[in-house]
Design a protein around this motif. Structure first.
Motif, PDB file in Angstrom:
ATOM      1  N   TYR A   1      -1.024 -24.484  11.221  1.00 57.45           N
ATOM      2  CA  TYR A   1      -0.101 -24.495  12.353  1.00 57.45           C
ATOM      3  C   TYR A   1      -0.774 -24.644  13.714  1.00 57.45           C
ATOM      4  O   TYR A   1      -0.085 -24.805  14.711  1.00 57.45           O
ATOM      5  CB  TYR A   1       0.763 -23.235  12.336  1.00 57.45           C
ATOM      6  CG  TYR A   1       1.679 -23.208  11.143  1.00 57.45           C
ATOM      7  CD1 TYR A   1       2.842 -23.954  11.121  1.00 57.45           C
ATOM      8  CD2 TYR A   1       1.371 -22.444  10.021  1.00 57.45           C
ATOM      9  CE1 TYR A   1       3.681 -23.948  10.025  1.00 57.45           C
ATOM     10  CE2 TYR A   1       2.203 -22.431   8.919  1.00 57.45           C
ATOM     11  CZ  TYR A   1       3.354 -23.181   8.932  1.00 57.45           C
ATOM     12  OH  TYR A   1       4.184 -23.178   7.841  1.00 57.45           O
ATOM     13  N   GLY A   2      -2.088 -24.525  13.787  1.00 61.74           N
ATOM     14  CA  GLY A   2      -2.795 -24.722  15.048  1.00 61.74           C
ATOM     15  C   GLY A   2      -2.979 -23.451  15.843  1.00 61.74           C
ATOM     16  O   GLY A   2      -2.441 -22.389  15.536  1.00 61.74           O
ATOM     17  N   LYS A   3      -3.764 -23.609  16.895  1.00 58.48           N
ATOM     18  CA  LYS A   3      -4.154 -22.470  17.719  1.00 58.48           C
ATOM     19  C   LYS A   3      -2.989 -21.875  18.497  1.00 58.48           C
ATOM     20  O   LYS A   3      -2.828 -20.654  18.553  1.00 58.48           O
ATOM     21  CB  LYS A   3      -5.243 -22.921  18.693  1.00 58.48           C
ATOM     22  CG  LYS A   3      -5.802 -21.804  19.542  1.00 58.48           C
ATOM     23  CD  LYS A   3      -6.666 -22.292  20.683  1.00 58.48           C
ATOM     24  CE  LYS A   3      -7.851 -23.085  20.228  1.00 58.48           C
ATOM     25  NZ  LYS A   3      -8.760 -23.405  21.343  1.00 58.48           N
ATOM     26  N   ALA A   4      -2.166 -22.721  19.093  1.00 58.19           N
ATOM     27  CA  ALA A   4      -1.102 -22.230  19.973  1.00 58.19           C
ATOM     28  C   ALA A   4      -0.076 -21.385  19.222  1.00 58.19           C
ATOM     29  O   ALA A   4       0.278 -20.283  19.661  1.00 58.19           O
ATOM     30  CB  ALA A   4      -0.418 -23.405  20.664  1.00 58.19           C
TER      31      ALA A   4
ATOM     32  N   GLY B   1     -15.123 -21.934  18.533  1.00 61.75           N
ATOM     33  CA  GLY B   1     -15.935 -21.479  19.649  1.00 61.75           C
ATOM     34  C   GLY B   1     -15.291 -20.413  20.513  1.00 61.75           C
ATOM     35  O   GLY B   1     -15.885 -19.937  21.466  1.00 61.75           O
ATOM     36  N   GLU B   2     -14.071 -20.030  20.192  1.00 62.71           N
ATOM     37  CA  GLU B   2     -13.386 -18.977  20.940  1.00 62.71           C
ATOM     38  C   GLU B   2     -12.355 -18.305  20.039  1.00 62.71           C
ATOM     39  O   GLU B   2     -11.926 -18.872  19.055  1.00 62.71           O
ATOM     40  CB  GLU B   2     -12.684 -19.535  22.175  1.00 62.71           C
ATOM     41  CG  GLU B   2     -11.552 -20.494  21.861  1.00 62.71           C
ATOM     42  CD  GLU B   2     -10.879 -21.014  23.107  1.00 62.71           C
ATOM     43  OE1 GLU B   2      -9.677 -20.773  23.243  1.00 62.71           O
ATOM     44  OE2 GLU B   2     -11.563 -21.658  23.916  1.00 62.71           O
ATOM     45  N   ILE B   3     -11.982 -17.092  20.419  1.00 65.34           N
ATOM     46  CA  ILE B   3     -11.000 -16.334  19.633  1.00 65.34           C
ATOM     47  C   ILE B   3      -9.689 -16.521  20.231  1.00 65.34           C
ATOM     48  O   ILE B   3      -8.826 -16.944  20.407  1.00 65.34           O
ATOM     49  CB  ILE B   3     -11.336 -14.841  19.604  1.00 65.34           C
ATOM     50  CG1 ILE B   3     -12.676 -14.639  18.948  1.00 65.34           C
ATOM     51  CG2 ILE B   3     -10.271 -14.051  18.919  1.00 65.34           C
ATOM     52  CD1 ILE B   3     -13.190 -13.249  18.985  1.00 65.34           C
TER      53      ILE B   3
ATOM     54  N   PRO C   1      -1.078 -12.333  18.498  1.00 61.58           N
ATOM     55  CA  PRO C   1      -1.808 -12.312  19.775  1.00 61.58           C
ATOM     56  C   PRO C   1      -3.117 -11.520  19.670  1.00 61.58           C
ATOM     57  O   PRO C   1      -3.238 -10.560  18.906  1.00 61.58           O
ATOM     58  CB  PRO C   1      -0.842 -11.652  20.748  1.00 61.58           C
ATOM     59  CG  PRO C   1       0.258 -11.096  19.943  1.00 61.58           C
ATOM     60  CD  PRO C   1       0.196 -11.669  18.572  1.00 61.58           C
ATOM     61  N   TYR C   2      -4.076 -11.952  20.442  1.00 58.44           N
ATOM     62  CA  TYR C   2      -5.401 -11.332  20.464  1.00 58.44           C
ATOM     63  C   TYR C   2      -5.318  -9.841  20.788  1.00 58.44           C
ATOM     64  O   TYR C   2      -6.004  -9.031  20.170  1.00 58.44           O
ATOM     65  CB  TYR C   2      -6.277 -12.072  21.485  1.00 58.44           C
ATOM     66  CG  TYR C   2      -7.621 -11.442  21.700  1.00 58.44           C
ATOM     67  CD1 TYR C   2      -8.642 -11.640  20.785  1.00 58.44           C
ATOM     68  CD2 TYR C   2      -7.881 -10.659  22.815  1.00 58.44           C
ATOM     69  CE1 TYR C   2      -9.887 -11.063  20.975  1.00 58.44           C
ATOM     70  CE2 TYR C   2      -9.109 -10.082  23.014  1.00 58.44           C
ATOM     71  CZ  TYR C   2     -10.118 -10.287  22.092  1.00 58.44           C
ATOM     72  OH  TYR C   2     -11.336  -9.716  22.286  1.00 58.44           O
TER      73      TYR C   2
END
Length: 136
Positions: free
Chosen positions: A50-53, A134-136, A60-61
């Motif tokens: 489903y992707g990052k967004a 490269g990012e959370i 949520p983080y």
């Protein structure tokens, strides 16, 4: 499109199996680490499909960090209590041991497995996102 349809069927089964492994880990092979890994893989699968967004919106983080921090603190409290009482938990009411073979027969093992499962789930997911994107 096909991957999204298949994932809507597969991810719930993967998560139910992961929860089963966490909850019954003190009675059969498995436990918090193995079940947490299965649950973490289901989150990774969700993110890849489903992707990052959409994943950030659903998981949520801040919520993930609160879950892992709360689990680590509670785990530390339970294990610290166990350590200070010599493992016999004699100063506070002990969780009932129940009938051997039932889910509530392990005393503090079930809550500890659940806390380890939460920690491992979030850690596996965060490690994937960190190394893959490269990012959370």
């Amino acid at each position: 499109m096909i991957l999204q349809v298949v994932s809507k069927i597969m991810i719930p089964f993967i998560q139910v199996f992961g929860i089963y492994v966490v909850l019954f880990g003190h009675l059969s092979p498995g436990g918090g680490f193995a079940g947490g890994t299965i649950l973490g893989v289901s989150l990774i699968f969700y993110r890849m499909v489903y992707g990052k967004a959409e994943t950030r919106q659903k998981f949520p983080y801040e919520l993930m960090m609160k879950m892992v921090c709360g689990a680590l603190i509670l785990y530390g409290v339970l294990k610290g209590y166990s350590f200070l009482t010599g493992g016999n938990h004699s100063y506070l009411p002990q969780l009932p041991l129940g009938t051997p073979g039932n889910i509530l027969s392990g005393g503090y093992l079930l809550p500890l497995n659940v806390l380890v499962g939460i920690t491992v789930t979030v850690t596996i997911y965060f490690l994937f996102t960190l190394f893959y994107e490269g990012e959370i």
